[in-house]
Scaffold this active site. Structure first.
Site, mmCIF file in Angstrom:
data_model
loop_
_atom_site.group_PDB
_atom_site.id
_atom_site.type_symbol
_atom_site.label_atom_id
_atom_site.label_comp_id
_atom_site.label_asym_id
_atom_site.label_seq_id
_atom_site.Cartn_x
_atom_site.Cartn_y
_atom_site.Cartn_z
ATOM 1 N N ARG A 89 12.839 11.431 -45.787
ATOM 2 C CA ARG A 89 12.385 11.696 -46.918
ATOM 3 C C ARG A 89 13.720 11.476 -47.866
ATOM 4 O O ARG A 89 13.552 10.979 -49.142
ATOM 5 C CB ARG A 89 11.738 13.082 -47.214
ATOM 6 C CG ARG A 89 11.207 13.236 -48.673
ATOM 7 C CD ARG A 89 10.207 14.600 -48.956
ATOM 8 N NE ARG A 89 10.812 15.652 -48.719
ATOM 9 C CZ ARG A 89 10.474 16.757 -48.931
ATOM 10 N NH1 ARG A 89 9.042 16.768 -49.057
ATOM 11 N NH2 ARG A 89 11.257 17.760 -48.878
ATOM 12 N N LYS A 95 12.644 13.528 -54.666
ATOM 13 C CA LYS A 95 13.228 14.949 -54.620
ATOM 14 C C LYS A 95 14.548 14.792 -55.346
ATOM 15 O O LYS A 95 15.454 14.758 -54.626
ATOM 16 C CB LYS A 95 13.395 15.822 -53.251
ATOM 17 C CG LYS A 95 13.056 17.072 -53.277
ATOM 18 C CD LYS A 95 12.709 17.430 -51.914
ATOM 19 C CE LYS A 95 13.046 19.006 -51.571
ATOM 20 N NZ LYS A 95 12.523 20.022 -52.741
ATOM 21 N N GLU A 150 0.549 20.377 -58.221
ATOM 22 C CA GLU A 150 1.386 21.302 -57.534
ATOM 23 C C GLU A 150 2.022 22.399 -58.249
ATOM 24 O O GLU A 150 1.952 22.444 -59.296
ATOM 25 C CB GLU A 150 2.441 20.669 -56.694
ATOM 26 C CG GLU A 150 3.512 19.659 -57.579
ATOM 27 C CD GLU A 150 4.418 18.783 -56.864
ATOM 28 O OE1 GLU A 150 4.628 19.114 -55.649
ATOM 29 O OE2 GLU A 150 5.061 18.088 -57.379
#
Ligand code: PXG
Length: 292
Positions: free
Chosen positions: A52, A151, A184
C-alpha cells in the site's frame, strides 16, 4: 528511554532524528505513510502495508529509494533495535528536501524514516462497552481531488473532523462522501450489521482501503457471516443492529451511539463481539516474525 529511529539509511537516537524545514513533507504534506502493528513479535500484514505504501507513492509519482525487500528489512530492524514485540510502527516517505517553491523537481531525494513505538487510541472500557461517535460536517476528500486511497501526509481533512469530535466530547467522527454516502471515520473504516448481514462501504466511494477492514471481512466470512460491500447512508447506520470501526491503531471497536442515536442495544452486539474476538486471535497468530 530514547527510541532508535531509522532515518535515511541510519539508525539514530530519537533526539538526532531530524528532517529539514525545507522537506516538502513538512512544507506541503508531500509524502506518504503507513501505520503498522506488531503483535506477539510479528509484523501484522507486513506485505499488505508495504504494497500500500508503494502504491500510494506511485500515485503521487514519488520514487522510494529502497526496494520493497529493503523497506521490509528497515521495518523489522527498527523493531529489533527497539526490542518491540507489540506496538505501533510508523513508516514515512517524504518528497525530501527542496526549496520554498512547491515544484517537487527541486527535491533531490525522498526521505524515509521509521518509528517503532506504541499508540493508544480510545479508552480501554470502550472496547467492551462501545464508543459514542458523531458525524462531521467535513466531507471526506473526493477521489477526483486527492484520492482517499492515498495515505498521504496531508490529513487536514480528517484532523478537522477529529476536532469536531473533540468539540462534541466524543473520541471519533464519521465522515460522508460528497453524495452523502457514509465513507469512514477519521482514522478507521466503518462496518454495520443489519439482520445478520455485515456491510461496509466499497472503496470506490472514497475511503482508505483499510488493512484491518480487509482482515475483519476475512474473519467475519470465516465465522460464516455474509459480508457485503455496499453504499449506505446515515439512516442505515442509525437503524443498524450493530456497528463497529476498524483501523490499525484502533484495531476493532464497537460503536454504541451515532449522533445521539443508540445503535442496537447500545452495547457491543453478539456478531461484533465474535468478529472482534476472531480478529484478535488472527492478529496474534499471523505475521512476519521480527526476531528470527
Ligand atoms: N481510514 C483512514 C482515513 C485511516 O487513516 C484507516 C481507515 C484504517 O486503515 P488500516 O489499514 O489501518 O486498517 C486509517 C488508518 C489515528 C491514525 O491516529 C489513523 C491512521 C493512521 C495514523 C493515525 O487515528 N490510519
Amino acid at each position: 528511554m530514547s527510541r532508535i529511529i531509522y532515518l535515511d539509511g541510519q539508525y539514530v537516537n530519537e533526539e538526532d532524528a531530524k528532517v529539514s524545514v525545507f522537506d516538502h513533507g513538512v512544507l506541503y504534506g508531500d509524502g506518504v505513510f503507513e501505520g503498522i502493528r506488531a503483535y506477539n513479535g510479528r509484523i501484522f500484514r507486513c506485505e499488505d502495508h508495504i504494497d500500500r505504501l508503494y502504491a500510494a507513492a506511485k500515485a503521487i509519482m514519488l520514487e522510494i529509494p529502497l526496494t520493497k525487500e529493503e523497506m521490509t528489512e528497515v521495518l523489522l530492524e527498527t523493531c529489533r533495535r527497539n526490542n518491540l514485540r507489540d506496538g505501533y510502527i510508523r513508516l514515512v516517505v517524504t518528497r525530501g528536501k527542496g526549496d520554498l517553491g512547491l515544484n517537487p523537481l527541486n527535491c533531490a531525494k525522498p526521505s524515509v524514516f521509521c518509528i517503532a513505538a506504541d499508540i493508544t487510541m480510545y479508552p480501554e472500557e470502550m472496547y467492551e462497552k462501545g464508543m459514542p461517535i458523531i458525524t462531521s460536517v467535513q466531507r471526506r476528500n473526493k477521489a477526483t481531488i486527492v484520492d482517499p486511497q492515498i495515505k498521504s501526509l496531508n490529513y487536514l481533512n480528517n484532523i478537522l473532523a477529529k476536532m469536531e469530535a473533540n468539540r462534541a466530547g466524543v473520541p471519533e467522527a464519521l465522515m460522508l462522501n460528497h453524495d452523502g454516502v457514509v465513507a469512514e471515520a477519521t482514522g478507521d473504516n466503518i462496518f454495520i450489521i443489519k439482520d445478520g448481514v455485515v456491510y461496509t462501504p466499497p472503496v470506490y466511494i472514497g475511503i482508505l482501503d483499510g488493512i484491518t477492514r480487509k482482515t475483519a471481512m476475512e474473519v467475519a466470512r470465516g465465522l460464516g457471516y455474509e459480508v457485503v460491500e455496499k453504499e449506505f447512508t446515515l439512516f442505515n447506520v442509525y437503524n443498524a443492529d450493530e456497528c463497529f470501526l476498524t483501523g490499525t491503531a484502533a484495531e476493532a471497536i464497537p460503536v454504541s451511539m451515532v449522533d445521539g442515536r443508540v445503535i442496537g442495544t447500545g452495547h457491543a452486539g453478539p456478531m461484533t463481539k465474535a468478529i472482534l474476538k476472531a480478529f484478535k486471535e488472527f492478529a496474534n497468530a499471523n505475521g512476519t516474525e521480527i526476531f528470527k
